[in-house]
Design a protein around this motif. Structure first.
Motif, PDB file in Angstrom:
ATOM      1  N   GLN A  56       0.847  -1.189   0.000  1.00 29.44           N
ATOM      2  CA  GLN A  56       0.000   0.000   0.000  1.00 29.44           C
ATOM      3  C   GLN A  56       0.881   1.237   0.000  1.00 29.44           C
ATOM      4  N   VAL A  57       0.413   2.293  -0.653  1.00 26.10           N
ATOM      5  CA  VAL A  57       1.134   3.564  -0.634  1.00 26.10           C
ATOM      6  C   VAL A  57       0.227   4.658  -0.082  1.00 26.10           C
ATOM      7  N   ILE A  58       0.795   5.484   0.799  1.00 26.05           N
ATOM      8  CA  ILE A  58       0.110   6.654   1.322  1.00 26.05           C
ATOM      9  C   ILE A  58       0.945   7.892   0.991  1.00 26.05           C
ATOM     10  N   ASN A  59       0.347   9.060   1.097  1.00 29.30           N
ATOM     11  CA  ASN A  59       1.019  10.310   0.711  1.00 29.30           C
ATOM     12  C   ASN A  59       1.620  10.182  -0.693  1.00 29.30           C
ATOM     13  N   HIS A  60       0.781   9.736  -1.599  1.00 26.80           N
ATOM     14  CA  HIS A  60       1.192   9.384  -2.964  1.00 26.80           C
ATOM     15  C   HIS A  60       0.964  10.505  -3.967  1.00 26.80           C
ATOM     16  N   GLY A  61       0.344  11.596  -3.545  1.00 29.27           N
ATOM     17  CA  GLY A  61       0.164  12.731  -4.437  1.00 29.27           C
ATOM     18  C   GLY A  61      -1.192  12.830  -5.100  1.00 29.27           C
ATOM     19  N   VAL A  62      -2.023  11.805  -4.972  1.00 32.70           N
ATOM     20  CA  VAL A  62      -3.374  11.859  -5.525  1.00 32.70           C
ATOM     21  C   VAL A  62      -4.302  12.459  -4.463  1.00 32.70           C
ATOM     22  N   SER A  63      -5.141  13.377  -4.874  1.00 33.04           N
ATOM     23  CA  SER A  63      -6.029  14.081  -3.948  1.00 33.04           C
ATOM     24  C   SER A  63      -6.964  13.123  -3.210  1.00 33.04           C
ATOM     25  N   PRO A  64      -6.968  13.156  -1.870  1.00 34.90           N
ATOM     26  CA  PRO A  64      -7.912  12.309  -1.113  1.00 34.90           C
ATOM     27  C   PRO A  64      -9.366  12.619  -1.465  1.00 34.90           C
ATOM     28  N   GLN A  65      -9.670  13.876  -1.714  1.00 32.50           N
ATOM     29  CA  GLN A  65     -11.045  14.240  -2.066  1.00 32.50           C
ATOM     30  C   GLN A  65     -11.445  13.622  -3.407  1.00 32.50           C
ATOM     31  N   LEU A  66     -10.498  13.590  -4.340  1.00 28.05           N
ATOM     32  CA  LEU A  66     -10.772  12.968  -5.634  1.00 28.05           C
ATOM     33  C   LEU A  66     -10.983  11.463  -5.469  1.00 28.05           C
ATOM     34  N   MET A  67     -10.191  10.827  -4.637  1.00 29.81           N
ATOM     35  CA  MET A  67     -10.356   9.395  -4.389  1.00 29.81           C
ATOM     36  C   MET A  67     -11.743   9.097  -3.840  1.00 29.81           C
ATOM     37  N   ASP A  68     -12.164   9.884  -2.856  1.00 29.30           N
ATOM     38  CA  ASP A  68     -13.478   9.664  -2.252  1.00 29.30           C
ATOM     39  C   ASP A  68     -14.595   9.897  -3.259  1.00 29.30           C
ATOM     40  N   ARG A  69     -14.459  10.953  -4.062  1.00 28.50           N
ATOM     41  CA  ARG A  69     -15.510  11.253  -5.025  1.00 28.50           C
ATOM     42  C   ARG A  69     -15.567  10.201  -6.125  1.00 28.50           C
ATOM     43  N   ALA A  70     -14.413   9.710  -6.568  1.00 30.24           N
ATOM     44  CA  ALA A  70     -14.403   8.674  -7.604  1.00 30.24           C
ATOM     45  C   ALA A  70     -15.138   7.428  -7.131  1.00 30.24           C
ATOM     46  N   ARG A  71     -14.875   7.036  -5.904  1.00 25.55           N
ATOM     47  CA  ARG A  71     -15.564   5.859  -5.360  1.00 25.55           C
ATOM     48  C   ARG A  71     -17.065   6.108  -5.252  1.00 25.55           C
ATOM     49  N   GLU A  72     -17.433   7.330  -4.842  1.00 26.03           N
ATOM     50  CA  GLU A  72     -18.838   7.642  -4.631  1.00 26.03           C
ATOM     51  C   GLU A  72     -19.621   7.725  -5.941  1.00 26.03           C
TER      52      GLU A  72
END
Length: 357
Positions: free
Chosen positions: A83-99
């Motif tokens: 797993q990678v964290i602090n990877h540079g992809v916006s957390p908000q974008l990740m949440d919205r993509a899943r939603e």
């Protein structure tokens, strides 16, 4: 091939089966006893795949940079997953993509059916992998789409519900392509190669990238079924955005199945078959599967970063020696993907069957 133009049997949406309230799953979804999650051994709950913080990967702290490379090297050799964290992809974008995908799968069936796919490209809304008639099926529906190359990217095949779906998906793809490019450099360096070597073997900028969104409905008999059968990924690198509430991914390690515990806003990274071939099995793709449960649905997004489809992929000459001959013959990703799509998920047997005899 004509047999790839249509599914061999009428498609049944797993979500519809789940929503029907049936207490028993159809026989088509009952796995043989040896494949059932209740039979296979699982490791203790305190085991997890490595979690690696990328925050110092491109900073000026050379010791931290070296430590991150070392962590990734160990994870690739010992696990094939991390797993990678602090990877540079916006957390908000990740949440919205899943939603947005959760909303799509909860849209009316006639909306989803407008995007129904065929085995010719798999692009769109689907419910089975492989075209073997009478095959035992997985307890999941999915949506598959292309990002790269641009000649395959067709936003008209992307959902329009919810309203921002296409915009979100486009930005999500751009950010994940960047992250995969960074990881490819790390893998190259760790193999003792020039940092662009793997990327160039993939076709440079002319690579492939696609997304499969997995929807795992509640299953009344989760001990008999799998959301996704055991397999290794056929492509290069996979970035999985897991469900943020419900675990389900299992990774094979030392004959045990490890249930991955996702870190918040982490991507789960795994090595695909094409990296195994290019590295001459220094790095190995690893079997994984998905279990389901009776109380909660799951949504996950698997982003696949692949070689240009018509370039022959074979062990890199720098990783071949008299005492380490090439293990695999040259094969394009198009040829390999067709081989996979005919058979569906099948453990590690796909890539292993390619070994030079």
């Amino acid at each position: 091939m004509n047999k790839l133009h249509d599914w061999p049997e009428p498609i049944v949406r797993v979500q519809s089966l789940s929503d029907s309230g049936t207490p028993l799953i159809p026989e088509r979804y009952v796995k043989p006893p040896i494949e059932r999650p209740s039979i296979n051994p699982t490791a203790s709950m305190d085991v997890n795949i490595p979690v690696i913080d990328l925050v110092g990967l491109y900073g000026d702290d050379h010791a931290l940079h070296a430590a991150i490379l070392d962590q990734i090297s160990i994870a690739c050799r010992e696990w094939g997953f991390f797993q990678v964290i602090n990877h540079g992809v916006s957390p908000q974008l990740m949440d919205r993509a899943r939603e947005v995908w959760r909303q799509f799968f909860h849209s009316p069936m006639e909306v989803k059916q407008a995007y129904a796919n065929t085995p010719k490209t798999y692009e769109g809304y689907g419910s089975r992998l492989g075209v073997e008639k009478g095959a035992i099926l997985d307890w999941s529906d999915y949506y598959f789409l292309h990002y790269l190359p641009s000649t395959l990217k067709d936003c008209n095949k992307w959902p329009t519900i919810p309203a921002d779906c296409r915009e979100v998906l486009d930005e999500y793809g751009k950010q994940l392509v960047k992250l995969c490019g960074r990881l490819m450099k790390v893998l190259s360096i760790n193999l003792g190669l020039e940092e662009e070597r793997l990327q160039n073997a993939f076709g440079g900028e002319n690579i492939g990238a696609c997304l499969r969104v997995n929807f795992y409905p509640k299953c009344p008999q989760p001990d008999l079924a799998l959301g996704l059968s055991s397999h290794s990924d056929p492509g290069g690198i996979t970035l999985l955005l897991p469900d943020n509430h419900v675990p389900g991914l299992q990774v094979r390690k030392d004959e045990n199945w490890i249930t991955v515990k996702p870190a918040p806003h982490a991507f789960i990274v795994n090595i695909g078959d094409q990296i195994q071939v290019l590295s001459n099995a220094t790095y190995k793709s690893v079997e994984h599967r998905v279990i389901v449960n009776s109380s909660k649905e799951r949504v996950s997004l698997a982003f696949f970063y692949n070689p240009k489809s018509d370039i022959p992929i074979e062990p890199l000459k720098e990783l071949v020696a008299p005492d380490r001959p090439p293990l695999y013959p040259a094969m394009t990703f198009d040829e390999y993907r067709l081989f996979i799509r005919m058979r569906g998920p099948s453990g590690k047997s796909q890539v292993e069957s390619l070994k030079s005899r």
